[in-house]
Write a protein that holds these residues in place. Sequence first.
Motif, PDB file in Angstrom:
ATOM      1  N   ASN A 248      -5.057  11.234   3.198  1.00 15.26           N
ATOM      2  CA  ASN A 248      -5.017  10.263   2.116  1.00 15.26           C
ATOM      3  C   ASN A 248      -3.817   9.353   2.329  1.00 15.26           C
ATOM      4  OD1 ASN A 248      -4.090   9.149  -0.537  1.00 15.26           O
ATOM      5  ND2 ASN A 248      -5.945  10.148  -1.254  1.00 15.26           N
ATOM      6  N   ILE A 249      -4.086   8.076   2.426  1.00 16.58           N
ATOM      7  CA  ILE A 249      -3.064   7.175   2.943  1.00 16.58           C
ATOM      8  C   ILE A 249      -1.893   6.988   1.967  1.00 16.58           C
ATOM      9  CG2 ILE A 249      -3.894   4.914   2.153  1.00 16.58           C
ATOM     10  CD1 ILE A 249      -3.643   4.131   5.208  1.00 16.58           C
TER      11      ILE A 249
ATOM     12  N   LEU B  47       1.955   5.662   2.810  1.00 17.19           N
ATOM     13  CA  LEU B  47       2.065   4.304   3.338  1.00 17.19           C
ATOM     14  C   LEU B  47       1.733   3.297   2.247  1.00 17.19           C
ATOM     15  CD1 LEU B  47       0.288   4.648   6.779  1.00 17.19           C
ATOM     16  CD2 LEU B  47       2.697   4.193   6.382  1.00 17.19           C
ATOM     17  N   GLY B  48       2.181   2.066   2.434  1.00 13.87           N
ATOM     18  CA  GLY B  48       1.820   1.016   1.485  1.00 13.87           C
ATOM     19  C   GLY B  48       2.387   1.261   0.102  1.00 13.87           C
ATOM     20  N   LEU B  49       3.623   1.741   0.015  1.00 13.06           N
ATOM     21  CA  LEU B  49       4.166   2.119  -1.284  1.00 13.06           C
ATOM     22  C   LEU B  49       4.463   0.926  -2.178  1.00 13.06           C
ATOM     23  CD1 LEU B  49       6.516   5.181  -0.991  1.00 13.06           C
ATOM     24  CD2 LEU B  49       4.104   5.021  -1.563  1.00 13.06           C
ATOM     25  N   CYS B  50       4.851  -0.208  -1.565  1.00 10.70           N
ATOM     26  CA  CYS B  50       5.220  -1.361  -2.390  1.00 10.70           C
ATOM     27  C   CYS B  50       4.126  -1.753  -3.378  1.00 10.70           C
ATOM     28  CB  CYS B  50       5.548  -2.564  -1.501  1.00 10.70           C
ATOM     29  SG  CYS B  50       7.279  -2.972  -1.505  1.00 10.70           S
TER      30      CYS B  50
ATOM     31  N   ALA C 252      -0.439  -8.408   1.861  1.00 12.03           N
ATOM     32  CA  ALA C 252       0.909  -7.934   2.111  1.00 12.03           C
ATOM     33  C   ALA C 252       0.951  -6.425   2.233  1.00 12.03           C
ATOM     34  CB  ALA C 252       1.828  -8.377   0.971  1.00 12.03           C
ATOM     35  N   ASN C 253      -0.188  -5.787   2.246  1.00  7.29           N
ATOM     36  CA  ASN C 253      -0.294  -4.353   2.213  1.00  7.29           C
ATOM     37  C   ASN C 253      -0.604  -3.851   3.612  1.00  7.29           C
ATOM     38  OD1 ASN C 253      -1.076  -1.725   1.756  1.00  7.29           O
ATOM     39  ND2 ASN C 253      -2.019  -2.216  -0.199  1.00  7.29           N
ATOM     40  N   CYS C 254       0.043  -2.774   4.020  1.00  7.51           N
ATOM     41  CA  CYS C 254      -0.199  -2.332   5.395  1.00  7.51           C
ATOM     42  C   CYS C 254      -1.397  -1.407   5.516  1.00  7.51           C
ATOM     43  CB  CYS C 254       1.038  -1.646   5.964  1.00  7.51           C
ATOM     44  SG  CYS C 254       1.360  -0.056   5.225  1.00  7.51           S
ATOM     45  N   VAL C 255      -1.998  -1.036   4.388  1.00  7.96           N
ATOM     46  CA  VAL C 255      -3.086  -0.059   4.465  1.00  7.96           C
ATOM     47  C   VAL C 255      -4.282  -0.559   5.295  1.00  7.96           C
ATOM     48  CG1 VAL C 255      -4.778   1.220   3.107  1.00  7.96           C
ATOM     49  CG2 VAL C 255      -2.407   1.166   2.394  1.00  7.96           C
ATOM     50  N   PRO C 256      -4.769  -1.806   5.071  1.00  8.55           N
ATOM     51  CA  PRO C 256      -5.873  -2.251   5.939  1.00  8.55           C
ATOM     52  C   PRO C 256      -5.451  -2.303   7.405  1.00  8.55           C
ATOM     53  CG  PRO C 256      -5.643  -3.707   4.055  1.00  8.55           C
ATOM     54  CD  PRO C 256      -4.450  -2.805   4.053  1.00  8.55           C
ATOM     55  N   LEU C 257      -4.191  -2.636   7.642  1.00 15.39           N
ATOM     56  CA  LEU C 257      -3.705  -2.716   9.016  1.00 15.39           C
ATOM     57  C   LEU C 257      -3.741  -1.345   9.675  1.00 15.39           C
ATOM     58  CD1 LEU C 257      -2.506  -4.601  11.101  1.00 15.39           C
ATOM     59  CD2 LEU C 257      -0.248  -4.019  10.264  1.00 15.39           C
ATOM     60  N   VAL C 258      -3.300  -0.327   8.954  1.00 12.02           N
ATOM     61  CA  VAL C 258      -3.300   1.035   9.489  1.00 12.02           C
ATOM     62  C   VAL C 258      -4.715   1.486   9.801  1.00 12.02           C
ATOM     63  CG1 VAL C 258      -2.891   3.438   8.876  1.00 12.02           C
ATOM     64  CG2 VAL C 258      -1.139   1.728   8.445  1.00 12.02           C
TER      65      VAL C 258
END
Lengths: 202, 224
Positions: free
Chosen positions: A15-16, A22-25, A106-112
Amino acid sequence: MNLMQFFTKGLVKENIIFAMVLGLCPTLAVTTSAKNGINMGLAMLVVMIGSNIIISLIRNMIPDKVRIPVFIVIIAAFTTIIELCMKAYTPDIYKALGIYIPLIVANCVPLVSAESSAAKYPVLPSILAAAGTGIGVVLAFGVLGGVREIIGAGTIYEIRFLPEGMKTIMIFIMPPGAFIALGLIIAVFNKFKNRLYGRKPA
Amino acid sequence: MSHKRRPNTLFNMLFILVSVGMVSALGLSYTDHATKSAREEREKAKKIEAIQKVFPKLNGIQADNAVYFFPKEGGVMEPLTIDQKDKIDEKEKFKVIEVFGVKKDGQPAGFAVKTFTERGYSGKITMMIGFDAEGKITESALLEHKETPGLGTELDKSTFKTPLIGKTPDGTFKLKVKKDGGSVDAITGATISSRAFCDAVGTAYKAVCKQTSDALIACKNLNN
């Protein structure tokens, strides 16, 4: 990895938000209520599935060294196209989800998800991975948003259940409270995850 | 899983970056163009909806055509003709204030004003605010903004708005947040957004006062 595992690993084991942290902001920013959290999660789910499809289709054409900028351009462009179409053709859904969509860029989740799945695997596993991760996000945001809303505002899904005028712990609506809530939830979540999958040596 | 990936030559890298960039740009500009008229229609419908929304107690209101104003130095309102309004730069368009005279059954019922502020937490906010015939606030509705969900977006919730309904700057009610010596209860954790709201309402009052030649009580109390 069999096909279903692509989907299920994003729910609990990886679970990301709770497991990979990840993507805490944006997590802390949008989970001020269950509704906001779930809406943002749904928007992210759609973006991830779409961008994973595109990236997976061209994955063998992207030289390794430039993969990050390429993924980001695709994700950002896709996100914006979705936003424009929603503004034009589905104004009611846009009213609910629209403001969250730019936050996804601005979220890194799709990138990951792109890095770990779409860049390496064909379209179907990439879709399943995006769906699993996305639903994991919806669940995570829903839980975190719900907890913060209950303690910080006395409502759940905007339905007030604490008596009017009863004091709530306001800090939970604000970033410090988000950290506190997230930390406690991760502790509980890890207990649940270890029971499910067995403890892995650190 | 064998990766028959293109090797990391300069040409390959440039090629893929430029191609992806170009295709993305094409996709974006095409989508922007193709959805432009639909989006403009939605904006118009949203505005009519917003005018009705800021007069919730009056069904079936009629709105006059908009009278346009543009804020100049020192907060002075300059009236604009439709042509002047259309010539305004895209980037400044959000500053155009639109005052709609509202009538119910032929009788003047007040004003709906599309106003703006640049002091939102995330930049500009446009909103519709309703004043009754005496200038008392009837209701407000956010139009465009990028405020944080759960914080600045609370400006649209009744918890924030209800205490403001029926009020007007008349000497006892001051259009500032309590922290600044005013009468408005700011949203917890969203003081900046709350201040921005007051700014937008003040701007709306200035436009109506310019149009009605200071006929409202509020017009004498705006700088208190």
